[in-house]
Design an enzyme around this catalytic site. Structure first.
Site, PDB file in Angstrom:
ATOM      1  CD  GLU A 300      -2.724   1.286  -0.038  1.00  0.00           C
ATOM      2  OE1 GLU A 300      -2.575   2.561  -0.380  1.00  0.00           O
ATOM      3  OE2 GLU A 300      -3.454   0.302  -0.269  1.00  0.00           O
ATOM      4  CG  ASP A 304      -1.103   5.188  -1.038  1.00  0.00           C
ATOM      5  OD1 ASP A 304      -1.603   4.748  -1.784  1.00  0.00           O
ATOM      6  OD2 ASP A 304      -1.113   4.697   0.269  1.00  0.00           O
ATOM      7  CB  SER A 518      -5.271   1.733  -2.506  1.00  0.00           C
ATOM      8  OG  SER A 518      -5.659   1.579  -1.254  1.00  0.00           O
TER       9      SER A 518
END
Length: 602
Positions: A300, A304, A518
């Protein structure tokens, strides 16, 4: 929408009581839930020696005034547009009444907690203390237990009810961790996880597709989404940002997610060679870690940082790493609880004199697992960021209208209020009316991706800025559609969307394909950062809270997505359609159109 019912002025008719007499005061239930949310079960009594980090929220009597500032400085039709508050001005509007500070300090002192034991943010609107379970149980007239999650095996220390002396009720909004069972997991689906190490050797298929802006997009973008694809698709191929105009961009990381610098450099080599050798600013909050071994890399966090910083380079980037790593292991000395991550992060950023103008977060959970009091206070913190000129975006979730499980067959869509009725599951913080929620799309031409979270809040009323757009959508629904499954008067989300599938991400030295909203949130915030770059270079203020602009003017610079559904809870979910819809909001960015719009505003 106002939160005055929660944040109103206390009445100070009662005199302050002496420290010793608090223990003799009659306790009254402050907050309770019927049962833990579905999936959690009571495992064992909490270890008495286990230390809890209790966060006590004090009322903010001037919040309605702060909220009015937010509406005015965020409305492009208002004369105060862009006149964002300073840290000092915001702190003054977040501060509790002095008598609240006094009486809460006296209550804590009656249990042996001196002022040096209390941790306060700059606005003094929260108090954090560290106490063993045994003392917390005495203070709150409750019993803590270890609860376990059937699906994940996680353990947390919680209670289903707590009480306070009656005199404190008007001086304390909430205390957590008590009744909160939210996991605040990262929003990513593993449906498309695959090793695609060769995908980026050559990203040209030899063919082109016409994108929504009428420009040409490499046909390979239908298989693998890269930085180049996103700039093509969203019409920003020729825009170059500045590194020297004080514009900054940030992404957040929680629960032990670590962005790996070697992976980032490899990503830059493959997708943005000009950025190779550059880095971001790492900020540790509440013990946030930065272990740079490949084994510690977080998918994650990598996703990002690579997407947001890869798109916006050379704009300076910041990665906030907020500590608190699950799971809690009750038998291991020193192990921690999965505490609420947003308060620690909010306390830190709101205490800073200057802030990044654009911030993206890809975490959340079912709204109903978050106590209403906590949700409103975190949401108020997001409003404060907006009033200070920060654009805050959140992923809308990956469960369609369901409970966050990307597999509709295993979703559990039941209320946790004791009635166990079937209902759609809104997502928090995406449901907060003071943030911009980002849904997901896929393919070229774009359609709504089927896992894109969207719907209507059960906690927050629909804000005025989206009344017209949402009313038009609801009017298109056949009478009785999903009656009783959602709150048609609730804050509707998402507000916008971006690509959310087949992202080429470097993870532990290999390129893998990732999916989820995400992907969409850091993508969208990067284009907002570019818009801020354009405004700041032109001598204008940053955009700040985006939604009043997006719903009044900005939708004209978005690509309307009209196909797709977001199934869940045994239904087909909502449908994408002309105009706003609860899957893709008003649509995906057309940067050149948006740039023209924001540069013609004051």
């Amino acid at each position: 929408m106002r939160l005055a019912s929660l944040l109103g002025l206390p009445s100070f008719a009662a005199a302050l009581v002496g420290a010793a007499s608090f223990k003799d005061c009659q306790h009254k239930v402050k907050e309770s839930i019927h049962d833990p949310p579905r999936g959690w079960y009571k495992h064992a009594p909490a270890p008495k020696h286990h230390v809890l980090e209790l966060k006590i929220a004090l009322p903010q009597p001037k919040f309605p005034e702060l909220e009015q500032h937010l509406w005015e400085v965020s409305d492009p039709n208002h004369t105060r547009y862009g006149a964002h508050l300073s840290k000092e001005e915001a702190d003054a509007l977040m501060a509790p009444h002095p008598e609240t500070l006094d009486i809460v300090s006296q209550w804590l002192a009656s249990y042996g907690l001196a002022e040096e034991d209390l941790i306060r943010p700059s606005a003094n609107d929260w108090v954090t203390i560290h106490v063993p379970v045994s003392l917390a149980e005495e203070m709150l007239n409750t019993t803590y237990h270890v609860y376990k999650n059937f699906k994940t095996g996680e353990s947390i220390v919680r209670t289903t009810s707590y009480s306070l002396p009656e005199i404190l009720h008007e001086h304390v909004d909430l205390i957590q961790p008590t009744t909160m069972f939210a996991r605040f997991k990262a929003f990513k689906t593993t449906l498309h996880w695959a090793n695609q190490a060769q995908a980026l050797v050559s990203n040209s298929s030899g063919g082109m597709i016409t994108g929504p802006a009428g420009n040409q997009v490499d046909a390979s973008c239908n298989k693998t989404v890269t930085i180049s694809c996103l700039r093509q698709l969203y019409n920003a191929v020729d825009y170059n940002t500045s590194a020297t105009n004080c514009n900054r961009l940030a992404v957040t990381g929680y629960l032990g997610q670590i962005a790996n610098d070697m992976d980032l450099q490899q990503f830059y080599q493959l997708q943005n060679p000009l950025a190779y050798g550059s880095n971001y600013t790492f900020v540790a909050i509440h013990g946030g870690a930065n272990n740079q071994s490949y084994e510690a890399a977080g998918l994650e966090a990598n996703l990002d940082t690579q997407v947001a910083f890869g798109l916006s380079w050379p704009t300076p980037g910041t990665f906030y790493s907020t500590g608190g790593e699950p799971p809690f292991i009750p038998d291991t000395p020193g192990s921690d609880n999965t505490n609420e991550p947003y308060t620690n992060w909010l306390h830190h950023v709101l205490s800073q004199d200057t802030l990044p103008q654009s911030i993206s977060t890809s975490y959340g959970d079912d709204e109903q697992t978050v106590p209403y009091t906590y949700a409103t206070r975190v949401c108020a913190g997001m409003a404060t960021l907006g009033a200070r000129g920060v654009s805050v975006v959140f992923s809308s979730g990956d469960g369609g209208v369901g409970d966050g499980d990307s597999n509709p067959a295993t979703q559990q869509c039941f209320s946790n209020d004791g009635r166990n009725v079937t209902k759609f599951m809104p997502t928090f913080p995406a449901s907060c009316p003071y943030v911009t929620a980002v849904g997901g799309t896929a393919n070229v031409p774009e359609t709504a991706v089927n896992f894109s979270g969207g719907g209507f809040s059960d906690y927050f009323h629909r804000p005025a800025y989206q009344d017209a757009a949402v009313s038009k959508y609801l009017a298109k629904l056949a009478p009785g559609t999903y009656e009783g499954l959602f709150n048609p008067m609730g804050r509707a989300y998402p507000d916008v969307a971006a690509q959310a599938r087949n992202f080429a991400t470097v993870y532990r030295g290999s390129t893998v394909s990732t999916a989820g909203t995400s992907c969409a949130a850091p993508t969208f915030i990067a284009f907002i950062s570019m818009l801020n770059d354009a405004r700041i270079t032109a001598g204008k203020s940053p955009l700040g809270f985006l939604n009043p602009f997006l719903y009044s003017r900005g939708y004209a610079g978005l690509n309307d997505i009209t196909k797709g559904q977001n199934p869940g809870c045994g239904t087909d979910g909502f449908n994408a359609t002309v105009g706003w819809d609860p899957i893709t909001g008003h649509g995906t960015p057309n940067f050149e159109k948006l740039k023209h719009l924001v540069l013609t505003m004051p």
